[in-house]
Scaffold this motif. Structure first.
Motif, PDB file in Angstrom:
ATOM      1  N   MET A   1      34.495 -22.939 -19.352  1.00  0.00           N
ATOM      2  CA  MET A   1      33.355 -23.677 -19.893  1.00  0.00           C
ATOM      3  C   MET A   1      33.023 -23.115 -21.269  1.00  0.00           C
ATOM      4  N   THR A   2      32.487 -23.948 -22.132  1.00  0.00           N
ATOM      5  CA  THR A   2      32.002 -23.460 -23.424  1.00  0.00           C
ATOM      6  C   THR A   2      30.711 -22.665 -23.200  1.00  0.00           C
ATOM      7  N   ASP A   3      30.260 -21.956 -24.236  1.00  0.00           N
ATOM      8  CA  ASP A   3      28.976 -21.230 -24.141  1.00  0.00           C
ATOM      9  C   ASP A   3      27.835 -22.193 -23.824  1.00  0.00           C
ATOM     10  N   GLU A   4      27.895 -23.402 -24.421  1.00  0.00           N
ATOM     11  CA  GLU A   4      26.818 -24.400 -24.193  1.00  0.00           C
ATOM     12  C   GLU A   4      26.813 -24.855 -22.731  1.00  0.00           C
ATOM     13  N   GLU A   5      27.998 -25.104 -22.177  1.00  0.00           N
ATOM     14  CA  GLU A   5      28.084 -25.506 -20.767  1.00  0.00           C
ATOM     15  C   GLU A   5      27.599 -24.379 -19.849  1.00  0.00           C
ATOM     16  N   THR A   6      28.042 -23.161 -20.151  1.00  0.00           N
ATOM     17  CA  THR A   6      27.648 -22.012 -19.319  1.00  0.00           C
ATOM     18  C   THR A   6      26.136 -21.834 -19.326  1.00  0.00           C
ATOM     19  N   LEU A   7      25.533 -21.975 -20.515  1.00  0.00           N
ATOM     20  CA  LEU A   7      24.077 -21.846 -20.625  1.00  0.00           C
ATOM     21  C   LEU A   7      23.379 -22.959 -19.834  1.00  0.00           C
ATOM     22  N   ALA A   8      23.882 -24.199 -19.940  1.00  0.00           N
ATOM     23  CA  ALA A   8      23.275 -25.321 -19.209  1.00  0.00           C
ATOM     24  C   ALA A   8      23.394 -25.101 -17.702  1.00  0.00           C
ATOM     25  N   LEU A   9      24.564 -24.629 -17.246  1.00  0.00           N
ATOM     26  CA  LEU A   9      24.761 -24.350 -15.818  1.00  0.00           C
ATOM     27  C   LEU A   9      23.787 -23.277 -15.348  1.00  0.00           C
ATOM     28  N   THR A  10      23.658 -22.206 -16.132  1.00  0.00           N
ATOM     29  CA  THR A  10      22.773 -21.088 -15.759  1.00  0.00           C
ATOM     30  C   THR A  10      21.320 -21.542 -15.701  1.00  0.00           C
ATOM     31  N   ARG A  11      20.912 -22.337 -16.699  1.00  0.00           N
ATOM     32  CA  ARG A  11      19.522 -22.808 -16.744  1.00  0.00           C
ATOM     33  C   ARG A  11      19.217 -23.707 -15.553  1.00  0.00           C
ATOM     34  N   GLU A  12      20.136 -24.627 -15.235  1.00  0.00           N
ATOM     35  CA  GLU A  12      19.904 -25.544 -14.115  1.00  0.00           C
ATOM     36  C   GLU A  12      19.872 -24.796 -12.781  1.00  0.00           C
ATOM     37  N   MET A  13      20.759 -23.806 -12.631  1.00  0.00           N
ATOM     38  CA  MET A  13      20.734 -22.992 -11.403  1.00  0.00           C
ATOM     39  C   MET A  13      19.414 -22.226 -11.304  1.00  0.00           C
ATOM     40  N   MET A  14      18.972 -21.633 -12.407  1.00  0.00           N
ATOM     41  CA  MET A  14      17.710 -20.875 -12.432  1.00  0.00           C
ATOM     42  C   MET A  14      16.536 -21.758 -12.008  1.00  0.00           C
ATOM     43  N   ASN A  15      16.554 -22.995 -12.479  1.00  0.00           N
ATOM     44  CA  ASN A  15      15.438 -23.916 -12.191  1.00  0.00           C
ATOM     45  C   ASN A  15      15.620 -24.706 -10.900  1.00  0.00           C
ATOM     46  N   SER A  16      16.637 -24.355 -10.091  1.00  0.00           N
ATOM     47  CA  SER A  16      16.874 -25.095  -8.841  1.00  0.00           C
ATOM     48  C   SER A  16      15.864 -24.725  -7.751  1.00  0.00           C
ATOM     49  N   GLY A  17      15.073 -23.682  -7.970  1.00  0.00           N
ATOM     50  CA  GLY A  17      14.044 -23.261  -7.007  1.00  0.00           C
ATOM     51  C   GLY A  17      12.849 -22.706  -7.741  1.00  0.00           C
ATOM     52  N   ASP A  18      12.094 -21.831  -7.080  1.00  0.00           N
ATOM     53  CA  ASP A  18      10.919 -21.212  -7.707  1.00  0.00           C
ATOM     54  C   ASP A  18      11.344 -20.280  -8.836  1.00  0.00           C
ATOM     55  N   THR A  19      10.491 -20.170  -9.848  1.00  0.00           N
ATOM     56  CA  THR A  19      10.656 -19.122 -10.858  1.00  0.00           C
ATOM     57  C   THR A  19       9.370 -18.303 -10.861  1.00  0.00           C
TER      58      THR A  19
ATOM     59  N   VAL B   1      35.770 -16.957  -7.313  1.00  0.00           N
ATOM     60  CA  VAL B   1      34.755 -15.927  -7.570  1.00  0.00           C
ATOM     61  C   VAL B   1      34.882 -15.373  -8.987  1.00  0.00           C
ATOM     62  N   ASP B   2      36.126 -15.211  -9.478  1.00  0.00           N
ATOM     63  CA  ASP B   2      36.352 -14.509 -10.739  1.00  0.00           C
ATOM     64  C   ASP B   2      36.347 -15.421 -11.970  1.00  0.00           C
ATOM     65  N   SER B   3      35.562 -16.483 -11.946  1.00  0.00           N
ATOM     66  CA  SER B   3      35.411 -17.368 -13.104  1.00  0.00           C
ATOM     67  C   SER B   3      34.248 -16.879 -13.963  1.00  0.00           C
ATOM     68  N   LEU B   4      34.507 -16.669 -15.260  1.00  0.00           N
ATOM     69  CA  LEU B   4      33.483 -16.111 -16.155  1.00  0.00           C
ATOM     70  C   LEU B   4      32.199 -16.943 -16.183  1.00  0.00           C
ATOM     71  N   PRO B   5      32.267 -18.276 -16.382  1.00  0.00           N
ATOM     72  CA  PRO B   5      31.014 -19.045 -16.394  1.00  0.00           C
ATOM     73  C   PRO B   5      30.307 -19.046 -15.041  1.00  0.00           C
ATOM     74  N   LEU B   6      31.072 -19.021 -13.938  1.00  0.00           N
ATOM     75  CA  LEU B   6      30.442 -19.028 -12.612  1.00  0.00           C
ATOM     76  C   LEU B   6      29.782 -17.675 -12.310  1.00  0.00           C
ATOM     77  N   ILE B   7      30.414 -16.581 -12.736  1.00  0.00           N
ATOM     78  CA  ILE B   7      29.793 -15.257 -12.582  1.00  0.00           C
ATOM     79  C   ILE B   7      28.520 -15.190 -13.412  1.00  0.00           C
ATOM     80  N   THR B   8      28.608 -15.660 -14.658  1.00  0.00           N
ATOM     81  CA  THR B   8      27.447 -15.641 -15.560  1.00  0.00           C
ATOM     82  C   THR B   8      26.296 -16.456 -14.967  1.00  0.00           C
ATOM     83  N   GLY B   9      26.617 -17.675 -14.511  1.00  0.00           N
ATOM     84  CA  GLY B   9      25.579 -18.526 -13.927  1.00  0.00           C
ATOM     85  C   GLY B   9      24.918 -17.877 -12.735  1.00  0.00           C
ATOM     86  N   SER B  10      25.718 -17.260 -11.867  1.00  0.00           N
ATOM     87  CA  SER B  10      25.185 -16.642 -10.651  1.00  0.00           C
ATOM     88  C   SER B  10      24.260 -15.474 -10.974  1.00  0.00           C
ATOM     89  N   ILE B  11      24.709 -14.577 -11.843  1.00  0.00           N
ATOM     90  CA  ILE B  11      23.928 -13.364 -12.132  1.00  0.00           C
ATOM     91  C   ILE B  11      22.673 -13.698 -12.939  1.00  0.00           C
TER      92      ILE B  11
END
Length: 448
Positions: free
Chosen positions: A57-75, A180-190
């Motif tokens: 994923m590009t940096d923009e995609e990774t950031l969008a994935l991370t943001r959407e995951m973060m906002n999938s529940g309570d913050t 498990v060892d995908s850079l954007p997926l690790i980034t999104g998860s953490i």
């Protein structure tokens, strides 16, 4: 799903990514919402994860994935005046850093809502270690976490049901689909989990070496850069420390024995490499939080809190706030105590002997952790139970001259039979040679 012209079906989104196209923020939102609401099939989630793994994923995609995951529940939201900080490690052997770090930071005036995990593969989990202490409860509601932070300043808890629910689904499917060892997926998860904590600052301990997820410095650096970029863009001051993970951290590996060593660190008596990691990671967080600190002065401040007992007092208060009886908490935090008076001790302790004269050049942390995992220190199947008493005390130090017949490790285990099949692997974990071949290296390699 809506038949609106602009809305693509899940198979269309999967095909887009499979063919190497960039997904838009709206398309990523559609995917994450489908994961969270369970309107997308597990087979489709697996297909998307594999497409991401293959095409990246590009940096923009990774950031969008991370943001959407973060906002999938309570913050979580905290009072503005709080310095809310946390640390995340990518996993190591003997990594009990969180246990002394959280209370040391609390002693410096920070608030530390440390949301930790269970053991994964050969690496131990912070929650599993703390559950070696009778009564310690890692399950706390958001309201309880806020009260503990108000009263004590730190807590170490498991992920609540309402925080980042998308990650729980994706994490399990990543494991089942070898993604498990995908850079954007690790980034999104953490970063999604840390972003949902409402942090002011985050420090990442990104490990590299034989016993780490990433074996070499270059690949660990790429992960660190991805994590730091996503964290900072989500508004959390984020820094990464790249650390070596070949030999175990400190002199213990296992659940109960690591708690004992963490308590020794809190009493100012911990091994040098553990203390180094705790003070440097804490120093970076203080530097990010306050203009009154630099990394150097922050590191010294954390060291002072370990030495003068203030961090230990916070740890004792945290134990009591999370369900440990006042008597047990007081006893564990006493400077003269038998830790195993309260924590379970394995039925057997067996010492292995050095086979040659020479200097300790290396101790293979991965080999040691894998044996302890098989002996019961970790989970092989989800229905298994961890044996908190299983572990190892390493009786020699790197670079130390040793003689044949001297004890180098003490294994805590359940039965005599269970150790015999692993003895040759354990003996190979110790590398003895000429002292001239030994090169002392700091745990810390660089910062990002």
């Amino acid at each position: 799903m809506s038949s609106n012209d602009n809305t693509k079906s899940f198979p269309e989104l999967i095909k887009l990514k499979r063919d190497g196209d960039q997904l838009s923020p709206a398309e990523i939102r559609t995917f994450v919402q489908g994961v969270t609401s369970q309107t997308i099939q597990k087979s489709q989630i697996g297909a998307m994860l594999m497409a991401i793994w293959q095409q990246n994923m590009t940096d923009e995609e990774t950031l969008a994935l991370t943001r959407e995951m973060m906002n999938s529940g309570d913050t979580l939201k905290w009072p503005e005046e709080w310095w809310v900080v946390d640390k995340h490690s990518t996993g190591g052997v003997g990594d009990k850093v969180s246990l002394p770090l959280a209370p040391a930071l609390a002693a410096c005036g920070c608030k530390v809502p440390m949301i930790s995990g269970r053991g994964l593969a050969h690496t131990g989990g912070t929650l599993d270690k703390l559950e070696s202490i009778p009564g310690f409860n890692v399950s706390q509601s958001i309201q309880q976490v806020e009260k503990i932070l108000q009263d004590v300043g730190c807590c170490i808890v498991g992920q609540t049901e309402s925080l980042v629910p998308a990650d729980r689904v994706l994490y399990a499917i990543r494991d089942a689909t070898s993604t498990v060892d995908s850079l954007p997926l690790i980034t999104g998860s953490i970063i999604s989990k840390k972003g949902a904590e409402g942090l002011s600052a985050l420090v990442l301990d990104v490990k590299f070496g034989r016993a780490a997820l990433y074996k070499d410095l270059d690949s660990a650096r790429k992960l660190a850069q991805s994590l730091v970029t996503a964290g900072n863009k989500l508004g959390v001051k984020t820094r990464a420390v790249l650390t070596r993970m070949d030999a175990p951290i400190g002199q213990t590996v296992g659940n109960a024995v690591e708690v004992c060593e963490a308590l020794e660190c809190l009493k100012g008596r911990g091994p040098d490499d553990l203390t180094e990691l705790v003070t440097i990671l804490g120093g970076h967080l203080l530097d990010m939080c306050s203009p009154d600190f630099t990394v150097e002065s922050g590191t010294k401040e954390i060291a002072l809190k370990l030495k003068n007992g203030e961090a230990l007092e916070k740890f004792q208060a945290m134990l009591e706030a999370q369900g440990v009886s006042a008597e047990v908490a007081r006893s564990l935090c006493s400077y003269e105590t038998d830790y195993f008076q309260h924590m379970s001790r394995a039925a057997h302790q067996t010492e292995l002997k050095v086979l040659d004269d020479g200097a300790v050049l290396d101790i293979d942390g991965l080999a040691l952790a894998e044996v302890l995992h098989k002996l019961g220190a970790g989970l092989t199947k989800s229905e298994d139970k961890i044996d908190h008493s299983v572990g190892a005390e390493i009786l020699v130090k790197m670079g130390q001259q040793v003689q044949k017949g001297e004890s180098w490790i003490r294994i805590h285990h359940k039965s005599q039979d269970d150790l015999s099949v692993h003895q040759s692997v354990l003996q190979k974990a110790l590398v003895i040679g000429n002292i001239r071949e030994y090169k002392a290296l700091s745990r810390v390699a660089e910062f990002i």
